[in-house]
Design a protein around this motif. Structure first.
Motif, short mmCIF file in Angstrom:
data_model
loop_
_atom_site.label_atom_id
_atom_site.label_comp_id
_atom_site.label_asym_id
_atom_site.label_seq_id
_atom_site.Cartn_x
_atom_site.Cartn_y
_atom_site.Cartn_z
N LEU A 132 78.75 5.54 38.46
CA LEU A 132 78.07 5.07 39.67
C LEU A 132 76.75 4.37 39.37
O LEU A 132 76.20 3.69 40.24
CB LEU A 132 77.82 6.24 40.61
CG LEU A 132 79.05 6.90 41.24
CD1 LEU A 132 78.64 8.13 42.03
CD2 LEU A 132 79.80 5.91 42.12
N ALA A 133 76.22 4.54 38.17
CA ALA A 133 74.88 4.06 37.84
C ALA A 133 74.68 2.56 38.10
O ALA A 133 73.65 2.17 38.69
CB ALA A 133 74.53 4.39 36.40
N PRO A 134 75.60 1.67 37.71
CA PRO A 134 75.33 0.24 37.94
C PRO A 134 75.20 -0.11 39.41
O PRO A 134 74.30 -0.85 39.80
CB PRO A 134 76.55 -0.45 37.30
CG PRO A 134 77.09 0.53 36.32
CD PRO A 134 76.84 1.88 36.92
N ALA A 135 76.09 0.42 40.25
CA ALA A 135 76.03 0.11 41.68
C ALA A 135 74.77 0.69 42.31
O ALA A 135 74.10 0.03 43.12
CB ALA A 135 77.27 0.66 42.39
N LEU A 136 74.42 1.92 41.94
CA LEU A 136 73.22 2.55 42.50
C LEU A 136 71.97 1.76 42.12
O LEU A 136 71.05 1.59 42.93
CB LEU A 136 73.11 3.99 42.01
CG LEU A 136 74.16 4.97 42.55
CD1 LEU A 136 74.01 6.33 41.88
CD2 LEU A 136 74.07 5.09 44.05
N LEU A 168 80.06 -2.84 46.49
CA LEU A 168 78.62 -2.64 46.28
C LEU A 168 77.91 -2.25 47.58
O LEU A 168 77.06 -1.37 47.58
CB LEU A 168 78.00 -3.92 45.73
CG LEU A 168 76.48 -3.88 45.49
CD1 LEU A 168 76.14 -2.90 44.37
CD2 LEU A 168 75.96 -5.27 45.15
N LEU A 169 78.28 -2.88 48.69
CA LEU A 169 77.51 -2.74 49.94
C LEU A 169 78.05 -1.67 50.88
O LEU A 169 77.29 -1.09 51.65
CB LEU A 169 77.48 -4.08 50.67
CG LEU A 169 76.93 -5.28 49.89
CD1 LEU A 169 76.99 -6.53 50.75
CD2 LEU A 169 75.50 -5.02 49.42
N TYR A 170 79.34 -1.41 50.84
CA TYR A 170 79.98 -0.50 51.80
C TYR A 170 79.34 0.88 51.86
O TYR A 170 79.08 1.38 52.96
CB TYR A 170 81.47 -0.40 51.47
CG TYR A 170 82.15 0.81 52.05
CD1 TYR A 170 82.42 0.90 53.42
CD2 TYR A 170 82.54 1.86 51.24
CE1 TYR A 170 83.05 2.01 53.95
CE2 TYR A 170 83.18 2.97 51.76
CZ TYR A 170 83.43 3.04 53.12
OH TYR A 170 84.06 4.14 53.62
#
Length: 220
Positions: A132-136, A168-170
Motif C-alpha cells: 500500500l505504500a506507493p498509493a498512500l 489511486l483515488l477511490y
C-alpha cells in the motif's frame, strides 16, 4: 510517510492490484501497457534511454542497468536496427510485461501465489503495508499539495494513462481534491518532455486497446 519503493513498474503493479485478493483494477491489456511503459520509464529515470518525439534511443555512454529485466530490455533495444518508435516498443513489451514484472516481484519476495479453489491462483502481496505504500505516499503528497519529484510524477502520469486513477483515488477521503491536483500536475507546463511523451503514447496505446476490445473487427 513511507518512501516509494520502486522500481516504477513494480509500484504500478502494486497500485494496480487489490492488496489482499490480488484482483487487478483494470483489464489485462491496459495493465500490460502500463507495465511496459513503467519498464521504459525506469530506463528513462536511470538515464539508460532517451525519449523524444515518439522515439527511443539507447544512451550508449551509460552503464547497463543493474536490474536484470532492465538490462535485457536495453540489450533488445541495442540490437534493433530500425524501429525505435515508442508505440512499437510499448506494444512489444506489453506482450509479456505482466509476467516479467510479476516474476521480479516474486523473486524479491514481495508477492506470492495464492490458490483460489478450482479456479487457479492469483498473486498477492506478502506485506500489505509495503504493497500500500506507493498509493498512500501519492495520496498524501497530492492531498498536502507538496511538489512532486520525477519518480512520483512518472508514476502518477502512467497510472492515469493506463486507467488506474480509480485505484489511486477511490479509497481517499477527498477524491475530488486529489483528482483536481492530479490533473494540474498532468498539465504542468514544466513536465519533462520525455515523460510527457511517454505518458501521451501510453494513453494513446491504452485507448486503442480498449477500442479494439470493444470492436475486434477494427484490428483486422
Amino acid at each position: 510517510m513511507t518512501m516509494l519503493l520502486g522500481p516504477l513498474a513494480d509500484d504500478l503493479w502494486r497500485i494496480g492490484h487489490e492488496d489482499t485478493t490480488g484482483n487487478p483494477w483494470i483489464d489485462a491489456d491496459s495493465m500490460g501497457l502500463g507495465l511496459a511503459a513503467g519498464l521504459l520509464g525506469e530506463l528513462w529515470l536511470g538515464r539508460h534511454v532517451r525519449i523524444g518525439q515518439g522515439r527511443l534511443e539507447v544512451a550508449v555512454e551509460q552503464p547497463s542497468p543493474v536490474d536484470g529485466l532492465g538490462e535485457s530490455i536495453v540489450r533488445l533495444l541495442a540490437r534493433e536496427a530500425s524501429d525505435f518508435t515508442l508505440a512499437s516498443w510499448l506494444s512489444f513489451l506489453a506482450r509479456d510485461s505482466y509476467e516479467q514484472v510479476t516474476r521480479r516481484l516474486a523473486e524479491a519476495g514481495h508477492v506470492r501465489p495464492q490458490r483460489r479453489g478450482l479456479t487457479g491462483s492469483a498473486w498477492v502481496a506478502t506485506d500489505t503495508s509495503r504493497a500500500l505504500a506507493p498509493a498512500l505516499r501519492l495520496r498524501f503528497r497530492l492531498g498536502k499539495g507538496y511538489p512532486l519529484v520525477s519518480y512520483e510524477l512518472a508514476l502518477l502520469g502512467l497510472l492515469s494513462a493506463c486507467g488506474l486513477e480509480k485505484a489511486l483515488l477511490y479509497p481517499a477521503n477527498t477524491p475530488g481534491v486529489l483528482r483536481e491536483r492530479l490533473a494540474e500536475w498532468l498539465r504542468w507546463p514544466d513536465m519533462p518532455p520525455a515523460l510527457a511523451d511517454l505518458v501521451k503514447h501510453t494513453r494513446a496505446a491504452a485507448g486503442r486497446a480498449v477500442l479494439t476490445a470493444r470492436h475486434p473487427q477494427l484490428s483486422l
